[in-house]
Design a protein around this motif. Structure first.
Motif, PDB file in Angstrom:
ATOM      1  N   VAL A  86       0.877  -1.186   0.000  1.00 24.83           N
ATOM      2  CA  VAL A  86       0.000   0.000   0.000  1.00 24.83           C
ATOM      3  C   VAL A  86       0.910   1.230   0.000  1.00 24.83           C
ATOM      4  O   VAL A  86       1.094   1.913   1.015  1.00 24.83           O
ATOM      5  N   THR A  87       1.475   1.477  -1.164  1.00 21.97           N
ATOM      6  CA  THR A  87       2.379   2.601  -1.367  1.00 21.97           C
ATOM      7  C   THR A  87       2.027   3.263  -2.693  1.00 21.97           C
ATOM      8  O   THR A  87       1.246   2.726  -3.479  1.00 21.97           O
ATOM      9  N   GLY A  88       2.621   4.405  -2.942  1.00 18.16           N
ATOM     10  CA  GLY A  88       2.446   5.058  -4.235  1.00 18.16           C
ATOM     11  C   GLY A  88       0.987   5.308  -4.572  1.00 18.16           C
ATOM     12  O   GLY A  88       0.207   5.808  -3.755  1.00 18.16           O
ATOM     13  N   SER A  89       0.609   4.936  -5.813  1.00 18.59           N
ATOM     14  CA  SER A  89      -0.754   5.213  -6.275  1.00 18.59           C
ATOM     15  C   SER A  89      -1.799   4.429  -5.485  1.00 18.59           C
ATOM     16  O   SER A  89      -2.908   4.920  -5.275  1.00 18.59           O
ATOM     17  N   MET A  90      -1.457   3.215  -5.036  1.00 14.87           N
ATOM     18  CA  MET A  90      -2.407   2.443  -4.228  1.00 14.87           C
ATOM     19  C   MET A  90      -2.689   3.160  -2.913  1.00 14.87           C
ATOM     20  O   MET A  90      -3.842   3.255  -2.471  1.00 14.87           O
ATOM     21  N   PHE A  91      -1.664   3.676  -2.281  1.00 17.13           N
ATOM     22  CA  PHE A  91      -1.852   4.428  -1.040  1.00 17.13           C
ATOM     23  C   PHE A  91      -2.704   5.670  -1.277  1.00 17.13           C
ATOM     24  O   PHE A  91      -3.638   5.955  -0.535  1.00 17.13           O
ATOM     25  N   ARG A  92      -2.376   6.416  -2.347  1.00 15.32           N
ATOM     26  CA  ARG A  92      -3.114   7.652  -2.625  1.00 15.32           C
ATOM     27  C   ARG A  92      -4.583   7.352  -2.913  1.00 15.32           C
ATOM     28  O   ARG A  92      -5.476   8.081  -2.467  1.00 15.32           O
ATOM     29  N   LYS A  93      -4.825   6.279  -3.651  1.00 12.60           N
ATOM     30  CA  LYS A  93      -6.202   5.909  -3.988  1.00 12.60           C
ATOM     31  C   LYS A  93      -7.002   5.538  -2.746  1.00 12.60           C
ATOM     32  O   LYS A  93      -8.125   6.030  -2.556  1.00 12.60           O
TER      33      LYS A  93
END
Length: 258
Positions: free
Chosen positions: A83-90
């Protein structure tokens, strides 16, 4: 809003969709994870519908004030991931907004009223389609004889999807014969489709080799776009649910061109 028995509107909506779509019984790929994928604040007042649970779609849904997002391709197609990058932001964007995300893949493809197959079939003039193409204990598509030309059918498909249509005129006869519909990415099944007695096969996309194979097998192959053929189900589901909750609904269009 929570009812007197402590059940939220979201919980009621999820239970209704799970039951209507027969989520517990319809098979699917492991990454589909059909059902509620992200819990929200519990309200169902503005429902967004989209094909993919991508970051741009979530951004559009949150900006539009949606408290429930219905998608066809959920958040976990690639399996477990950090859960990092775009997954985290989403996830953070949706959670901060209290927006729930519900996904339905094969159950929404094959539903007899709300399904992608059914809605596309009706839109192109199939008035009495029957299930066909066995897959994991269910029938994955719809088929029906049609007495129209290939050019007319291609035009109807384009009008229905609003997208570019690519086709292989493999059948010697100018009419389309028995037409089969499986939305999405079923092009690799062209040999099995031909063996099932279908003369003209409509799907979203497929591999390059499916075109020359369709020519060899004498099958018309119509590629109408993976995305374009799978907008029908989420729109129908959002309308169906909104009518039961007195909610607003909108389609969040984010085409891939594929």
């Amino acid at each position: 809003m929570t009812s007197n028995d402590g059940v939220t509107a979201l919980q009621r909506a999820v239970a209704m969709m799970d039951a209507e779509l027969n989520v517990a019984e319809v098979p699917d790929y492991s990454g589909a994870m059909n059902g509620l994928q992200l819990e929200g604040k519990g309200t169902v007042t503005r429902i967004g519908a989209a094909v993919d649970a991508s970051l741009p779609v979530v951004e559009k849904a949150v900006a539009s004030g949606c408290d429930l997002l219905l998608v066809h391709h959920g958040m976990f197609w690639q399996g477990a991931q950090p859960v990092t990058g775009s997954m985290f932001r989403k996830l953070k964007l949706a959670m901060d907004a209290g927006m729930a995300i519900y996904s339905s893949h094969i159950p929404l493809d094959v539903h007899p009223m709300l399904g992608n197959n059914e809605c596309l079939a009706k839109a192109i003039g199939m008035d009495s389609p029957e299930p066909f193409f066995p897959w994991k204990g269910i029938e994955l598509g719809l088929q029906q004889p049609m007495e129209i030309s290939l050019d007319e059918l291609v035009a109807r498909v384009g009008d229905a999807t609003g997208a570019a249509v690519h086709h292989c005129p493999g059948r010697a006869d100018s009419t389309v014969g028995r037409v089969g519909v499986i939305t999405g990415g079923a092009g690799s099944e062209v040999a099995a489709i031909a063996a099932a007695g279908v003369d003209t096969f409509i799907t979203g996309e497929g591999p390059h080799w499916s075109y020359p194979l369709a020519e060899e097998l004498g099958v018309n192959l119509i590629y109408a776009g993976h995305y374009a053929t799978e907008t029908f189900g989420v729109r129908a589901l959002a309308k169906w649910l909104a009518n039961r909750f007195g909610a607003e609904h909108l389609f969040l269009d984010h085409p891939t061109g594929l």
